[in-house]
Design a protein around this motif. Sequence first.
Motif, PDB file in Angstrom:
ATOM      1  N   GLY A  63       0.855  -1.232   0.018  1.00  0.00           N
ATOM      2  CA  GLY A  63      -0.124  -0.014   0.003  1.00  0.00           C
ATOM      3  C   GLY A  63       0.851   1.049  -0.155  1.00  0.00           C
ATOM      4  O   GLY A  63       0.671   2.364  -0.938  1.00  0.00           O
ATOM      5  N   LEU A  76      -5.426   2.883  -9.389  1.00  0.00           N
ATOM      6  CA  LEU A  76      -6.113   2.761  -8.047  1.00  0.00           C
ATOM      7  C   LEU A  76      -7.165   1.375  -7.940  1.00  0.00           C
ATOM      8  O   LEU A  76      -7.084   0.772  -7.033  1.00  0.00           O
ATOM      9  N   ALA A  77      -7.791   1.239  -8.884  1.00  0.00           N
ATOM     10  CA  ALA A  77      -8.396   0.033  -8.992  1.00  0.00           C
ATOM     11  C   ALA A  77      -7.474  -1.442  -8.931  1.00  0.00           C
ATOM     12  O   ALA A  77      -7.784  -2.234  -8.109  1.00  0.00           O
ATOM     13  N   LEU A 106      -4.446  -1.458  -7.585  1.00  0.00           N
ATOM     14  CA  LEU A 106      -3.977  -1.558  -6.439  1.00  0.00           C
ATOM     15  C   LEU A 106      -5.086  -1.864  -5.007  1.00  0.00           C
ATOM     16  O   LEU A 106      -4.853  -2.679  -4.428  1.00  0.00           O
ATOM     17  N   SER A 107      -6.426  -1.417  -5.370  1.00  0.00           N
ATOM     18  CA  SER A 107      -7.329  -1.932  -4.456  1.00  0.00           C
ATOM     19  C   SER A 107      -7.491  -3.353  -4.342  1.00  0.00           C
ATOM     20  O   SER A 107      -8.050  -3.919  -3.548  1.00  0.00           O
ATOM     21  N   LEU A 108      -7.611  -3.960  -5.685  1.00  0.00           N
ATOM     22  CA  LEU A 108      -7.907  -5.265  -5.852  1.00  0.00           C
ATOM     23  C   LEU A 108      -6.787  -6.238  -5.251  1.00  0.00           C
ATOM     24  O   LEU A 108      -7.153  -7.116  -4.705  1.00  0.00           O
ATOM     25  N   SER A 141      -4.952  -5.256  -2.734  1.00  0.00           N
ATOM     26  CA  SER A 141      -5.239  -5.187  -1.321  1.00  0.00           C
ATOM     27  C   SER A 141      -6.414  -6.021  -0.847  1.00  0.00           C
ATOM     28  O   SER A 141      -6.228  -6.797   0.067  1.00  0.00           O
ATOM     29  N   PHE A 142      -7.433  -5.942  -1.732  1.00  0.00           N
ATOM     30  CA  PHE A 142      -8.504  -6.932  -1.164  1.00  0.00           C
ATOM     31  C   PHE A 142      -8.262  -8.227  -1.245  1.00  0.00           C
ATOM     32  O   PHE A 142      -8.519  -8.815  -0.129  1.00  0.00           O
TER      33      PHE A 142
END
Length: 128
Positions: free
Chosen positions: A24, A57-58, A60-62, A64-65
């Motif tokens: 992150g 960002l999508a 990176l979010s995926l 992290s999820f």
Amino acid sequence: MQDSGPSENESVAKNLSTSLGYIGFAGFGALVGLVAILLRRESLDPGAIVAIIVFYLAALSLISFLILRQISNLAGRSKEADKTIPDYEQPQAINSANVNQLNEARERPASVVENTTRTLDKVPVERK
């Protein structure tokens, strides 16, 4: 027999949590650097820059999820493992059979050569 140290699932979850923090932090740092480089170029359309940022960002979010889901799965497994896995005991009802306990055969087994000896007899060949 319980071990006072952390279990394998807990240590893996801790490593994944640490990795998530690093990913992150590095991800947002790289995003700031990418935005700075893209803004220096005046030839790029602002809509393209926004699209790049949204896709970044999508992704990176995926990532992290998915890591967070693995952490929660490992945490759930360690709690279930503590509750559901008892110490193994061999059931008392199952005993191995002793040779003296086996039943005698009811019929004698058939001979292996019983039907094959007839095929070895000489048979006259009929000529047409």
